[in-house]
Every structure is written in C-alpha cells, then in structure tokens.
Design a protein around this motif. Structure first.
Motif, short mmCIF file in Angstrom:
data_model
loop_
_atom_site.label_atom_id
_atom_site.label_comp_id
_atom_site.label_asym_id
_atom_site.label_seq_id
_atom_site.Cartn_x
_atom_site.Cartn_y
_atom_site.Cartn_z
N GLY A 265 77.50 -7.14 46.94
CA GLY A 265 78.39 -6.56 45.97
C GLY A 265 77.77 -5.05 45.71
N LEU A 266 78.65 -4.04 45.37
CA LEU A 266 78.28 -2.78 45.20
C LEU A 266 78.09 -2.27 43.53
N ILE A 267 76.86 -1.78 43.51
CA ILE A 267 76.75 -1.20 42.19
C ILE A 267 76.47 0.19 41.97
N MET A 268 77.13 0.92 40.89
CA MET A 268 77.24 2.32 40.79
C MET A 268 76.95 2.62 39.45
N ILE A 269 75.88 3.64 39.41
CA ILE A 269 75.41 3.96 38.20
C ILE A 269 75.83 5.67 38.15
N HIS A 270 76.54 5.95 36.82
CA HIS A 270 76.80 7.40 36.70
C HIS A 270 76.00 7.58 35.26
N ASP A 271 75.24 8.55 35.55
CA ASP A 271 74.46 9.22 34.43
C ASP A 271 74.02 10.67 34.56
N PHE A 272 73.43 11.25 33.71
CA PHE A 272 72.79 12.43 33.79
C PHE A 272 71.30 12.17 34.55
N ILE A 273 71.12 12.82 35.57
CA ILE A 273 70.12 12.67 36.43
C ILE A 273 69.22 13.81 36.54
N LEU A 274 67.82 13.71 36.14
CA LEU A 274 66.89 14.63 36.32
C LEU A 274 66.20 14.71 37.52
N ASN A 275 65.77 16.08 37.96
CA ASN A 275 65.04 16.17 39.20
C ASN A 275 63.71 15.17 38.86
N ASN A 276 62.84 15.28 39.77
CA ASN A 276 61.63 14.19 39.74
C ASN A 276 60.57 14.80 38.99
N ALA A 277 60.76 16.01 38.54
CA ALA A 277 59.66 16.82 37.88
C ALA A 277 60.07 16.75 36.34
N LYS A 278 61.53 16.35 36.07
CA LYS A 278 62.28 16.21 34.87
C LYS A 278 62.28 17.52 34.11
N GLN A 279 62.30 18.56 34.91
CA GLN A 279 62.45 19.95 34.26
C GLN A 279 63.97 20.63 34.50
N CYS A 280 64.65 20.06 35.18
CA CYS A 280 65.86 20.34 35.50
C CYS A 280 66.87 19.45 36.00
N PRO A 281 68.22 19.55 36.09
CA PRO A 281 68.99 20.46 35.53
C PRO A 281 68.78 20.67 33.94
N LEU A 282 69.21 21.75 33.42
CA LEU A 282 69.52 22.03 32.02
C LEU A 282 69.93 21.02 31.17
N PHE A 283 71.28 20.67 31.48
CA PHE A 283 71.96 19.92 30.46
C PHE A 283 71.18 18.67 30.17
N PRO A 284 71.11 17.95 31.61
CA PRO A 284 70.13 16.46 31.35
C PRO A 284 68.77 16.79 30.60
N THR A 285 68.02 17.94 30.61
CA THR A 285 66.90 18.20 29.79
C THR A 285 67.40 18.20 28.33
N LEU A 286 68.41 18.66 27.86
CA LEU A 286 68.71 19.07 26.37
C LEU A 286 69.31 17.62 26.33
N PHE A 287 69.97 16.76 27.06
CA PHE A 287 70.78 15.80 26.51
C PHE A 287 69.65 14.58 26.28
N SER A 288 68.47 14.62 27.02
CA SER A 288 67.37 13.91 26.95
C SER A 288 66.74 14.25 25.26
N LEU A 289 66.65 15.26 24.87
CA LEU A 289 66.26 15.72 23.50
C LEU A 289 67.37 15.10 22.34
N ASN A 290 68.76 15.12 22.82
CA ASN A 290 69.65 14.43 22.06
C ASN A 290 69.42 13.01 22.00
N MET A 291 69.15 12.33 22.82
CA MET A 291 68.82 11.04 22.80
C MET A 291 67.18 10.73 22.19
N LEU A 292 66.39 11.58 22.09
CA LEU A 292 65.39 11.26 21.02
C LEU A 292 65.64 11.48 19.66
#
Length: 339
Positions: A265-292
């Motif tokens: 079966g197929l699983i699909m995850i849709h979310d804000f995805i940071l680069n592996n350094a977690k320093q971009c893209p901008l919106f996901p970095t800000l959204f991480s603060l929104n979750m904090l």
C-alpha cells in the motif's frame, strides 16, 4: 572614543524598520476581513458613506481603513468610489469559491500568542491552546481555513497523483475531509475515510454532503494519538499532522498508520519540509516557531527526518515529490513492504 569599526554608508535601518512594523499591514488586512468589507463591496463600486451605512460602522474611521487598503493594493478608488481588485474579489469575498478569509481569521487569532514568542523560546513551552481543541469562532476559523487552503491544492493533487486501482483511502487527521473528497471525486472506485476528532464531524459531514459524496466518503471519530485505527486501507494520506507532534509522537503515529496499511500500500505525507540543515525554506522555519508557541513538542521536520521515520516504520521506495505548495509544503511517498 569612536568605534574603530568602519560603518558603511550603504547600510541603513529601513529594511529592519519596515519588517518591524509590517504587522500594521497584517492587522489592517485582518480588520477588513473581520468587518467583511470585500464581501460588502462585491462586484459593485461603493462610497465610504454607503459602505458605512451597509456595515453599520462609523464613516470617518472606515474611510481611513479603505484608503490604507487602497495603498496596500487590495482596493481601487475611482471618483470617490471603492472597488475590489481582481485579487480581493477572488480571495477575500465570501461570494467567491476561492475565499481564504477563514484562514486569515485563523492567523488573526494567532497574533496575540506570536507577541509572546520570546516567552515560548525562553521556557520551551507553548503560550496558547491548540486551535483544533477550541470551541466556537477560533475552531471554525481553523477548520474552514484548512478547507480554504486545501481547496486550492487538493483538486490539482487529485489529478496528478495516480491512485488507479486503489480502493480505500484513509485521510488521517483529515479535518473537513477536503483531500479525501477530491481523491474520491477523481477516482470513481475509491472509497475514503476521514479519521479525526468527534468535534470535527459536523464540519466534515457538511463539506462531504456539499460534494454529494456521502456514499463514498465517511467519517470516523477518534484521536489518532490515543485511539486505535480500525479497518484496512491501500492508501494512507497524512496532511499537515506531523508538524503539531513531537518526534516520538510522530514515530508512534506513523507506526499506527502503517499497521492498517495493506502490504504494497501507498503512504503519502504532506507537510512543511525543511532542508536538512533546517535553515530554509523561510515559511517552514517560521511555522516551526508557530508550533513552539502552540504545542508541547511540535515543529517542522527535515526531509531526512521524514525519510528516517518512514524507513523505521517499514516503508520502502521513499521519494520526495516535485510538488511544492504555495507555502512551501511538500509531499513524501513510500510503499509498505510486502514481507
């Protein structure tokens, strides 16, 4: 004594000051949406007086707001009359199918907590309750805001994701069921189940009924962190759920989702995805603060972290889709091992 460091004449604080005061524009937009100005104007051109009478608000203050909206590019003015721009008519009038005002009101409800970001960073603790657990206007704005945004994405995804031959999709934490609806609409043999909190059921059933899919899209009450998920599915879709949970909770949630996924079966995850350094893209970095600010352990996750969680749950053929949403969301897919 003067600082020996050379100060470049090219430097000026303008950009910093504009950013610091940019919430003025945000609050102006929020006020206009809350007062329903764009819907009241509609396809007409109206004077400030007529609009004030229609909305039962004070003319002088409304004129100041309307002029600011003109300066921001949300209204046009001609001969003392105000008109919606094409953008405002499409996205800020309730008469449009593309209305995003509920999401804007959700953002409005977050403003107070964002002003306490320093406290959240200092303590590592949230400073507001979760919108998904609230009652009344805040919850409606959150759920219908999710519907607004998903309506701009789901039809496109449904056309471009191949679910031919799939029979039963689980939309885990699916809220109003927008994605389940469009996947079912585009795939005539597909049934879908939306799994979410009981308080979400009225919103979901209203939307499902609107699309005349009550015979193929149902709703299952439950808390995906604490309740068992019943049934068997050949597709699992998880959209914008992981960012609200801690790493440990994400792993448990993924294990639970994979347990009801059929082999192959197929699983699909849709979310804000940071680069592996977690320093971009901008919106996901800000959204991480929104979750904090709003959760005990939520954050945005990197591509590597998603890949690792999926592999640990028994998923293979893991891929990052080329899809990129309007706020830098992405999709990662994988297949459950057959052995």
């Amino acid at each position: 004594m003067m600082n020996s460091e050379v100060i470049s004449e090219d430097l000026n604080p303008g950009k910093i000051l504009m950013l610091s005061g940019s919430y003025w524009q945000t609050c102006t937009l929020h006020a206009a949406v809350k007062l329903d100005i764009f819907t009241a104007i509609g396809k007409n051109s109206m004077s400030a007086r007529d609009l004030a009478d229609s909305l039962r608000i004070e003319k002088r203050s409304l004129s100041m707001l309307l002029n600011a909206l003109c300066a921001m590019g949300f209204l046009n003015a001609k001969g003392g009359l105000y008109l919606n721009t094409a953008e405002s008519a499409a996205f800020l009038s309730k008469d449009s199918d593309r209305y995003i005002g509920y999401m804007i009101m959700h953002h409005h409800h977050l403003v107070e907590s964002w002003a306490k970001l320093d406290k959240a960073v200092k303590t590592g603790q949230p400073v507001r309750s979760s919108a998904s657990n609230d009652d009344g206007e805040r919850r409606e704005s959150f759920l219908m805001g999710m519907f607004n945004i998903a309506m701009g994405i789901a039809p496109i995804l449904a056309e471009n994701i191949d679910l031919s031959g799939k029979k039963h999709l689980l939309d885990l934490g699916g809220g109003p069921g927008t994605y389940a609806i469009h996947f079912a609409k585009h795939n005539p043999i597909l049934k879908a189940s939306v799994f979410d909190l009981p308080t979400t059921r009225p919103f979901a059933e209203k939307i499902i009924k609107r699309f005349k899919l009550s015979d193929r899209v149902d709703f299952i009450d439950g808390n995906f962190l604490t309740d068992p998920i019943k049934g068997s599915y050949d597709v699992v879709w998880i959209s914008h759920i992981f960012h609200a949970e801690s790493p440990d909770e994400c792993e448990r949630l993924l294990q639970k989702a994979v347990s009801v996924l059929e082999p192959g079966g197929l699983i699909m995850i849709h979310d804000f995805i940071l680069n592996n350094a977690k320093q971009c893209p901008l919106f996901p970095t800000l959204f991480s603060l929104n979750m904090l600010i709003g959760t005990k352990g939520g954050q945005a996750y990197s591509e590597n972290e998603f890949f690792s969680m999926l592999e640990k749950a028994g998923i293979q053929e893991i891929k990052r889709s080329p899809f990129k949403g309007p706020t830098e969301s992405g999709i990662i897919t994988g297949i459950k091992r057959k052995n």
